[in-house]
Motif scaffolding. Structure first.
Motif, PDB file in Angstrom:
ATOM      1  N   ALA A  68      20.638 -47.307  10.997  1.00  0.00           N
ATOM      2  CA  ALA A  68      21.808 -47.148  10.129  1.00  0.00           C
ATOM      3  C   ALA A  68      23.088 -47.172  10.942  1.00  0.00           C
ATOM      4  O   ALA A  68      24.167 -47.012  10.398  1.00  0.00           O
TER       5      ALA A  68
ATOM      6  N   THR B 139      17.536 -43.224   6.800  1.00  0.00           N
ATOM      7  CA  THR B 139      17.767 -42.802   5.418  1.00  0.00           C
ATOM      8  C   THR B 139      16.651 -41.861   4.972  1.00  0.00           C
ATOM      9  O   THR B 139      16.843 -40.992   4.126  1.00  0.00           O
TER      10      THR B 139
ATOM     11  N   CYS C  69      17.666 -38.470   5.532  1.00  0.00           N
ATOM     12  CA  CYS C  69      18.930 -37.944   4.986  1.00  0.00           C
ATOM     13  C   CYS C  69      18.979 -37.974   3.465  1.00  0.00           C
ATOM     14  O   CYS C  69      18.910 -36.932   2.855  1.00  0.00           O
ATOM     15  N   HIS C  70      19.077 -39.150   2.835  1.00  0.00           N
ATOM     16  CA  HIS C  70      19.279 -39.134   1.384  1.00  0.00           C
ATOM     17  C   HIS C  70      18.143 -39.805   0.617  1.00  0.00           C
ATOM     18  O   HIS C  70      18.335 -40.210  -0.530  1.00  0.00           O
ATOM     19  N   ALA C  71      16.957 -39.932   1.230  1.00  0.00           N
ATOM     20  CA  ALA C  71      15.874 -40.633   0.537  1.00  0.00           C
ATOM     21  C   ALA C  71      15.532 -39.957  -0.791  1.00  0.00           C
ATOM     22  O   ALA C  71      15.236 -40.631  -1.787  1.00  0.00           O
TER      23      ALA C  71
ATOM     24  N   ARG D  65      27.075 -40.383   2.008  1.00  0.00           N
ATOM     25  CA  ARG D  65      26.157 -41.020   2.948  1.00  0.00           C
ATOM     26  C   ARG D  65      26.573 -40.670   4.368  1.00  0.00           C
ATOM     27  O   ARG D  65      27.745 -40.679   4.709  1.00  0.00           O
TER      28      ARG D  65
ATOM     29  N   VAL E  67      24.346 -46.286   6.648  1.00  0.00           N
ATOM     30  CA  VAL E  67      23.071 -45.958   5.991  1.00  0.00           C
ATOM     31  C   VAL E  67      23.033 -46.539   4.581  1.00  0.00           C
ATOM     32  O   VAL E  67      21.970 -46.944   4.093  1.00  0.00           O
ATOM     33  N   GLN E  68      24.182 -46.656   3.934  1.00  0.00           N
ATOM     34  CA  GLN E  68      24.204 -47.301   2.617  1.00  0.00           C
ATOM     35  C   GLN E  68      23.829 -48.776   2.757  1.00  0.00           C
ATOM     36  O   GLN E  68      22.964 -49.288   2.042  1.00  0.00           O
TER      37      GLN E  68
ATOM     38  N   SER F   4      20.153 -49.459   3.821  1.00  0.00           N
ATOM     39  CA  SER F   4      19.242 -49.261   2.685  1.00  0.00           C
ATOM     40  C   SER F   4      19.380 -50.419   1.703  1.00  0.00           C
ATOM     41  O   SER F   4      18.382 -50.964   1.213  1.00  0.00           O
TER      42      SER F   4
END
Ligand code: SF4
Length: 713
Positions: free
Chosen positions: A126, A153, A156-158, A349, A354-355, A358
């Motif tokens: 990322a 990811t 973190c935000h999965a 994010r 990372v956005q 993904s």
């Protein structure tokens, strides 16, 4: 200091640290970045935080890798292999690129051909560009032959993304950070934006000064609390109790947006039935917030002109992280606080890209633009697009890959070889002793990075890569803005652009790629990615990003300005409705007990970034925060007979670290907070690898530890 007028050249780029995506200019003199200026980007309007402004000289650090390295014959790998990053010569020898690439790619190919497609895995980054992420996942899918590709990811935000895809049909934010200026109320939950999204935090603080009510909901009271109208310091692990109580209040007090629910939501009756038992009065003793305060905040959330939720890892990094995010989706839906300016859902994010990584498909269950690998239509489209057969089964995730590396030889899915680009799982994974053991057990590990990271010590081949100012590519920030980083420097020594290295590995895996053009064909790679993601970025051409600096998606034609707010008329789900998913309380995997009576909360701090490989080599940042510290509140320090500045040993069932303690009365009683940036006191030696069942994200925000005075840092 060299003034920006005296430099040789100025190169416009974007900050390499967090997901805010501040645009900046590198000032270069004598091939050295001497200073950085903020630019008037849509996310930062000239502002930079301390990392963006001062965290640039890591690129010139003497420990940069400048030659390919090969593990010396006979040097074993063991879990305690990590050494001094300035002196790797007892373990590795320098090699030519040809020799290193032949070994790196050739052995991966041999493992694939001998043991099958499931035997390899890749971690992309990322921290790299969209083009690198796209090409890396394409390499794994078409060259390794499986979907065993993932990146941070997963850490973190999965879980947020799992809930968002299920609920609203899109994993990205509904409203941009700058939209806080249109909000009447901002709910900041599980996030410390001053430290982790500093420039974004300034927009929140500006809004508060103009009268917007900030509600901080977090077990830790952090700096943004100084601007809060109400602070809900709920007990760690009680997010669902608090959020269900707010939803219950909205329903109980007749504050639902009935029209919104009728026209735009599904499954409301199930949600309503589920929260019956979650009144504010019933949940108050569980989450530690007075019932009247819960009701007051819920009322204000429902009735303000616009209520917006911004959240971070405090929501996502739990075994119930997906349920936490489901509750946030339900809260904005029952109140109709989504689909209009100043409202909606914003998972902040973390990494700069990372956005984008993904979006580009660097995840094991999704092809680019979150198209499922097991959807027959999607599968057929990509087989045709890439002209190669593809695996139609989701691959393993980050933590699962570590488990599979330790599987018995008889397991046909045992991971034997890995290619890791720009990630540092030997610091960032949970339960590091397990993760390091897994890395050490691989038959073949290729690590591509700019420093001798903790992970690189387990490698067979180390490939010296480029730092962010040494290459050109696009990144996508937390606001869905696609922005361009430009090459300001050449890589040092024989280090190479990551995009070139990926293509070289691909060639040795037998892939007939032929990307043409400057900067390793980056624009051509982008164009291919744009075709694969045309449903959202059709209108975002390379030339347009170069010209406009920043383009927000969805953007469906070249004259489409992009959509800063989405879901105005319909959600991205199949039926266009938001799906409400009830959630019940699921306790943390490992609760405190008499042996391990404290809760460990891990996270970041303002000056250091993730595993510290860049910021701890940035001289200003390292001077401000040079040593590992743990934070505890004054009451707990007194009970343990400690003063700020004393050394403590923090121990879990999986490991222990010794470090200096600082007093922070925002840390809740019974908890200790440790940033995970410090190799000498690696917080993840302590953490628990238990996973959220939907997002497969580890529970970094909660495990049981003991704290004792003393120890040797
Ligand atoms: Fe960089 Fe984030 Fe700081 Fe902006 S807020 S300068 S993107 S680290």
């Amino acid at each position: 200091h060299i003034g920006s007028q005296e430099v040789d050249r100025k190169v416009d780029s974007v900050c390499p640290f967090c997901g805010v995506g501040c645009l900046l200019t590198y000032n270069v003199k004598d091939e050295v970045i001497v200073s950085v200026d903020g630019r008037d980007g849509p996310a930062n309007h000239d502002r930079l935080c301390v990392k963006g402004r001062f965290g640039f000289d890591y690129a010139h650090h003497p420990q940069r890798l400048t030659k390919p390295l090969i593990r010396k014959a006979g040097v074993p790998k063991d879990a305690d292999a990590i050494g001094d990053p300035a002196d790797w010569s007892s373990v590795f020898r320098e090699a030519t690129w040809e020799e290193a690439l032949e070994l790196a790619g050739g052995k991966l190919r041999q493992l694939r051909d001998t043991h099958g497609h499931k035997t390899l895995a890749g971690f992309g980054s990322a921290k790299g560009s969209n083009e690198e992420a796209y090409l890396f996942q394409k390499l794994v899918r078409t060259g390794f032959g499986s979907n065993n590709v993932d990146h941070c990811t997963r850490l973190c935000h999965a879980s947020s993304v799992a809930a968002l895809l299920e609920g609203v049909g899109s994993g990205a934010v509904s409203n941009q950070v700058g939209d806080v200026e249109n909000a009447g109320l901002i709910l900041v939950i599980g996030s410390n934006p001053t430290a982790n999204h500093p420039v974004a935090a300034t927009w929140m603080k500006n809004a508060a000064k103009r009268g917007t009510k900030i509600v901080l909901a977090d077990p830790r009271v952090t700096d943004i609390g100084r601007y809060a109208w109400r602070t809900l310091q709920f007990r760690p692990d009680t997010d669902v109790a608090l959020l269900n109580a707010m939803i219950h209040t909205v329903i109980d007090e007749g504050l639902v947006d009935a029209d919104f629910l009728t026209r735009r939501a599904s499954n409301y009756e199930a949600l309503k039935a589920n929260v019956q038992g979650y009144s504010a009065e019933a949940m108050a003793p569980i989450c530690g917030i007075p019932a009247e305060t819960i009701r007051e905040v819920a009322r204000e959330f429902a009735t303000s002109k616009g209520s917006m939720i911004l959240w971070g890892m405090g929501v996502s990094q739990h075994v119930h992280g997906t349920d936490n995010a489901r509750c946030l989706i339900a809260l904005v839906s029952v109140t109709g606080q989504i689909g209009k300016p100043g409202s909606g859902l914003h998972p902040l994010r973390g990494q700069n890209n990372v956005q984008g990584a993904s979006d580009a498909g660097l995840i094991p269950m999704m092809l680019p633009n979150y198209q499922r690998v097991d959807d027959p239509g999607v599968h057929a489209w990509f087989e045709n697009f890439w002209e190669t057969p593809l695996d139609d089964k989701p691959g393993y995730t980050v933590v699962e890959i570590m488990h599979k590396a330790l599987a018995p030889d008889s397991d046909p899915h045992k991971i034997r070889g890995m290619y890791i680009m720009g990630e540092n799982p030997a610091m960032s994974d949970p339960d590091l002793n397990h993760a390091r053991h897994a890395l050490a057990s691989l038959d073949h590990l290729v690590v591509q990075d700019i420093f001798m990271t903790e992970t690189a010590w387990y490698a067979d081949v180390v490939l010296p890569a480029s730092a962010w100012p040494e290459k050109t590519g696009t990144v996508t920030n937390t606001d869905r803005m696609i922005q361009m980083g430009r090459r300001a420097l050449n890589p040092p020594g024989d280090a190479k652009p990551d995009l070139w290295i990926i293509q070289q590995i691909a060639a040795r895996m037998g892939l007939p790629w032929n990307y043409q053009g400057p900067e390793c064909g980056v624009a051509e790679v982008y164009e291919e990615m744009r075709q694969a993601m045309s449903a959202v970025i059709e209108g975002v051409t390379w030339e347009r990003i170069e010209r406009e600096q920043s383009v927000t998606y969805p953007c469906l034609s070249e004259d489409d300005p992009g959509q800063p707010t989405v879901f105005i008329d319909a959600f991205a789900t199949n039926d266009g409705r938001v799906k409400l998913v009830p959630a019940d309380i699921i306790p943390a995997d490992e609760r405190p007990d008499t042996e391990y009576p404290f809760v460990l909360i891990t996270g970041r701090q303002l000056e250091h970034w993730h595993t510290g490989s860049m910021t701890r080599r940035a001289s200003v940042l390292d001077a401000i925060e040079p040593i590992a510290t743990a934070s505890m509140n004054g009451g707990d320090l007194r009970k343990l007979g400690l003063d700020a500045g004393d050394v403590i040993t923090v121990k879990s069932r999986r490991g222990e670290v010794a470090l200096t303690v600082r007093r922070d009365d925002g840390t809740p009683t019974g908890a200790v907070f440790i940033p995970f940036a410090y190799y000498e006191a690696a917080a993840n030696l302590l953490t628990n690898a238990a996973l959220d069942p939907f997002g497969k994200i580890p529970e970094f925000k909660y495990c049981a530890v003991d704290v004792r005075p003393g120890g040797t840092p």
